[in-house]
Design a protein around this motif. Structure first.
Motif, PDB file in Angstrom:
ATOM      1  N   GLU A  35      41.617  38.383  30.690  1.00  0.00           N
ATOM      2  CA  GLU A  35      40.705  37.542  31.459  1.00  0.00           C
ATOM      3  C   GLU A  35      41.050  36.066  31.290  1.00  0.00           C
ATOM      4  O   GLU A  35      41.292  35.610  30.182  1.00  0.00           O
ATOM      5  CB  GLU A  35      39.272  37.790  30.995  1.00  0.00           C
ATOM      6  N   MET A  36      41.087  35.340  32.414  1.00  0.00           N
ATOM      7  CA  MET A  36      41.370  33.907  32.371  1.00  0.00           C
ATOM      8  C   MET A  36      40.409  33.185  33.314  1.00  0.00           C
ATOM      9  O   MET A  36      40.376  33.462  34.514  1.00  0.00           O
ATOM     10  CB  MET A  36      42.812  33.621  32.798  1.00  0.00           C
ATOM     11  N   SER A  37      39.612  32.266  32.757  1.00  0.00           N
ATOM     12  CA  SER A  37      38.687  31.480  33.560  1.00  0.00           C
ATOM     13  C   SER A  37      39.473  30.433  34.348  1.00  0.00           C
ATOM     14  O   SER A  37      40.384  29.797  33.826  1.00  0.00           O
ATOM     15  CB  SER A  37      37.662  30.787  32.672  1.00  0.00           C
ATOM     16  N   LEU A  38      39.100  30.241  35.615  1.00  0.00           N
ATOM     17  CA  LEU A  38      39.768  29.249  36.456  1.00  0.00           C
ATOM     18  C   LEU A  38      38.934  27.986  36.612  1.00  0.00           C
ATOM     19  O   LEU A  38      39.252  27.110  37.403  1.00  0.00           O
ATOM     20  CB  LEU A  38      40.089  29.855  37.822  1.00  0.00           C
ATOM     21  N   GLY A  39      37.850  27.879  35.853  1.00  0.00           N
ATOM     22  CA  GLY A  39      37.042  26.660  35.860  1.00  0.00           C
ATOM     23  C   GLY A  39      36.030  26.607  36.982  1.00  0.00           C
ATOM     24  O   GLY A  39      35.698  27.591  37.630  1.00  0.00           O
ATOM     25  N   TRP A  61      31.258  27.818  42.091  1.00  0.00           N
ATOM     26  CA  TRP A  61      31.314  29.023  41.264  1.00  0.00           C
ATOM     27  C   TRP A  61      32.369  28.844  40.188  1.00  0.00           C
ATOM     28  O   TRP A  61      33.115  27.873  40.168  1.00  0.00           O
ATOM     29  CB  TRP A  61      31.560  30.247  42.120  1.00  0.00           C
ATOM     30  N   ARG A  62      32.422  29.779  39.271  1.00  0.00           N
ATOM     31  CA  ARG A  62      33.395  29.778  38.178  1.00  0.00           C
ATOM     32  C   ARG A  62      34.199  31.083  38.264  1.00  0.00           C
ATOM     33  O   ARG A  62      33.849  32.064  37.621  1.00  0.00           O
ATOM     34  CB  ARG A  62      32.691  29.661  36.842  1.00  0.00           C
ATOM     35  N   PRO A  63      35.271  31.094  39.079  1.00  0.00           N
ATOM     36  CA  PRO A  63      36.054  32.324  39.244  1.00  0.00           C
ATOM     37  C   PRO A  63      36.798  32.707  37.963  1.00  0.00           C
ATOM     38  O   PRO A  63      37.154  31.850  37.152  1.00  0.00           O
ATOM     39  CB  PRO A  63      37.038  31.985  40.358  1.00  0.00           C
ATOM     40  N   VAL A  64      37.027  33.988  37.817  1.00  0.00           N
ATOM     41  CA  VAL A  64      37.747  34.534  36.668  1.00  0.00           C
ATOM     42  C   VAL A  64      38.859  35.435  37.199  1.00  0.00           C
ATOM     43  O   VAL A  64      38.636  36.238  38.105  1.00  0.00           O
ATOM     44  CB  VAL A  64      36.794  35.340  35.760  1.00  0.00           C
ATOM     45  N   THR A  71      38.795  38.211  42.167  1.00  0.00           N
ATOM     46  CA  THR A  71      37.907  38.845  43.129  1.00  0.00           C
ATOM     47  C   THR A  71      36.969  37.782  43.684  1.00  0.00           C
ATOM     48  O   THR A  71      36.253  37.133  42.927  1.00  0.00           O
ATOM     49  CB  THR A  71      37.092  39.965  42.461  1.00  0.00           C
ATOM     50  N   PHE A  72      37.021  37.594  45.011  1.00  0.00           N
ATOM     51  CA  PHE A  72      36.205  36.592  45.667  1.00  0.00           C
ATOM     52  C   PHE A  72      34.966  37.238  46.262  1.00  0.00           C
ATOM     53  O   PHE A  72      35.040  38.317  46.844  1.00  0.00           O
ATOM     54  CB  PHE A  72      36.989  35.912  46.802  1.00  0.00           C
ATOM     55  N   ASP A  73      33.833  36.537  46.134  1.00  0.00           N
ATOM     56  CA  ASP A  73      32.619  36.973  46.806  1.00  0.00           C
ATOM     57  C   ASP A  73      32.770  36.690  48.291  1.00  0.00           C
ATOM     58  O   ASP A  73      33.468  35.764  48.690  1.00  0.00           O
ATOM     59  CB  ASP A  73      31.403  36.211  46.277  1.00  0.00           C
ATOM     60  N   LYS A  74      32.098  37.482  49.112  1.00  0.00           N
ATOM     61  CA  LYS A  74      32.112  37.255  50.557  1.00  0.00           C
ATOM     62  C   LYS A  74      31.380  35.944  50.848  1.00  0.00           C
ATOM     63  O   LYS A  74      30.259  35.748  50.385  1.00  0.00           O
ATOM     64  CB  LYS A  74      31.426  38.423  51.270  1.00  0.00           C
ATOM     65  N   PRO A  75      31.998  35.046  51.610  1.00  0.00           N
ATOM     66  CA  PRO A  75      31.348  33.753  51.890  1.00  0.00           C
ATOM     67  C   PRO A  75      30.262  33.869  52.945  1.00  0.00           C
ATOM     68  O   PRO A  75      30.353  33.331  54.031  1.00  0.00           O
ATOM     69  CB  PRO A  75      32.510  32.887  52.371  1.00  0.00           C
ATOM     70  N   ASP A  76      29.208  34.602  52.632  1.00  0.00           N
ATOM     71  CA  ASP A  76      28.100  34.820  53.546  1.00  0.00           C
ATOM     72  C   ASP A  76      27.218  33.575  53.568  1.00  0.00           C
ATOM     73  O   ASP A  76      26.729  33.134  52.536  1.00  0.00           O
ATOM     74  CB  ASP A  76      27.297  36.037  53.081  1.00  0.00           C
ATOM     75  N   ALA A  77      27.016  33.021  54.743  1.00  0.00           N
ATOM     76  CA  ALA A  77      26.231  31.791  54.876  1.00  0.00           C
ATOM     77  C   ALA A  77      24.798  31.964  54.389  1.00  0.00           C
ATOM     78  O   ALA A  77      24.167  31.017  53.942  1.00  0.00           O
ATOM     79  CB  ALA A  77      26.234  31.322  56.322  1.00  0.00           C
ATOM     80  N   GLN A  78      24.257  33.170  54.456  1.00  0.00           N
ATOM     81  CA  GLN A  78      22.888  33.415  54.017  1.00  0.00           C
ATOM     82  C   GLN A  78      22.800  33.605  52.501  1.00  0.00           C
ATOM     83  O   GLN A  78      21.741  33.507  51.923  1.00  0.00           O
ATOM     84  CB  GLN A  78      22.321  34.650  54.716  1.00  0.00           C
TER      85      GLN A  78
END
Length: 105
Positions: A35-39, A61-64, A71-78
């Protein structure tokens, strides 16, 4: 994608170069890295007409990266599921003659 714009991950300093490949077809440097944090990174905006607060909202967000996979979350506007949310401004109400004038004038 990207078109005429450079590809980058959250910040201009993290520029990416894209070329076709088949995922998992070879051994990568980060395959068993752990695991590596990307800040802290910008995720996107929720515009006033896209959220119930009717505010311009910046989402961060703080991606890892885990074994070379982000893994990216879906950029849902809601959705406001990002780790950090910052409200920037409320919707401005426009009143003719008070804070704007018509083109005919």
């Amino acid at each position: 994608q990207g078109g005429r714009r450079d590809i980058f991950l959250g910040a201009r300093e993290c520029q990416g170069y894209v070329e076709p490949c088949e995922f998992g077809s070879g051994i990568g440097f980060y395959d068993d890295y752990g695991e590596m944090s990307l800040g802290y990174m910008f995720f996107g905006f929720s515009y006033p007409d896209e959220n119930t607060q009717h505010d311009l909202i910046s989402k961060f967000w703080r991606p890892v990266m885990l074994d070379g996979v982000i893994t990216f979350d879906k950029p849902d506007a809601q959705s406001l599921d990002c780790n950090v949310v910052r409200e920037q401004q409320s919707v401005k109400e426009f009143v003719v003659g008070e804070n704007f004038s018509l083109a005919q004038e």
